[in-house]
Motif scaffolding. Sequence first.
Motif: not given
Length: 406
Positions: A158-159, A164-165, A180-182, A262-263
């Motif tokens: 999730t975003p 967080g990463l 990265t894939i959100d 993140y929306c």
Amino acid sequence: MIQLADRIHCTGCSACANSCMHQAIQMQPDDEGFLQPTINKDKCVECGLCIKRCPVLNPINREVSKQKAYALISYKYRTVSSSGGAFSVIAEYVLQQGGVVFGASMNNAQCVKHIAIEQEEKLSLLRGSKYVQSDIGNSYKEVKNYISAGRLVLFTGTPCQVAGLYAYLAGKRHEGQLITIDLVCHGIPSQGAFDAYLKKINRLYDRHIEDFRFRKLDSWSIVPTIKFAKSKWKVLNLWENAYIDAFFKGITFRESCFRCNYCNTQRIGTITIADFWGIGRHGKRFKKNVACGVSLVIDNQNIIPAIHSRLAQHAHLEIRDMEEAISEQTNLKAPTPRAAIRDKAVKMLMDPDIPLKDFAQNCGLQWKVTPKYLTIKIIKDLIYTFKLYNVYKLSLIHISEPTRRS
């Protein structure tokens, strides 16, 4: 005294726990089943690193000036994926480069956790939608270790988990080594709520669920199914399906989901993926078969051109307008609104003494057969029985396709 993000704003991303060098922070479930950071005061030295690494308290910079949208259909993975197979195609590319792929997996105990894989045959562990917040565990530490070892890494989540990463990595994007894939996320229920739901199903049938699927993998639809020992897959209907109904009404989400940062189209990941809802209805015609799903791929960091030829060997990849891409993506425009019934819904779902039927009835979910429900169910059953789903999906696109001048 260390003050992390409060319960209303904490996303449960685990960046603080991964960052603590003294193992003073543990992610523990609260009374709603959501993981929250708990600080062991005997171990904490109050260095403040956890605060610096919190993406809520210290938002990560997002730069998407080169953003482009694509439609993707995998030739190989489309019928074994929730949508068009975008994740599998990108993950396969990374694995073929000798890389490592991180994603959410549901184990035999129906617990959703982030794991790492290094072989293509294990991709099935990460495929498919899981409408539960996954436990990150030590994944961020593992990502950093692989990067330090010179490995290419793909991290999907999730975003807020992707944020967080990056927060754990002190904002460094490690371009060329980290992709990265959100996901376009509607919101997430807790593992605790999902566990409570499964227990209600077990009690309803007096049998133990061996496996659970949130979606069909061979068509573009949400059809949750369960499997008991030595049984066929069973489709969940009416109040049996209350967990998924509650998910789509957004009444069991984490508090932070209702104020999600993140929306919108200012994405945090290298790439954003989702179902390409409405493709062909808001712009140029999409000529491919849409029955088994089409993936929306938003390239936020202009990475697709560099790997396009490799991806195109295994998938149809077509550039589309960003306006079309976001037209039916509600959560690329705003967070899911908080329903007045939210607290009641979570409490009832978590209560072991409340049957699923009562939960559904009291929370405004489908709990009895009505003429409307019966009509829709009969139509859907006929569509799937006679394999008319493709005709149905294409008809929706053609009916709503804009008129063109000759």
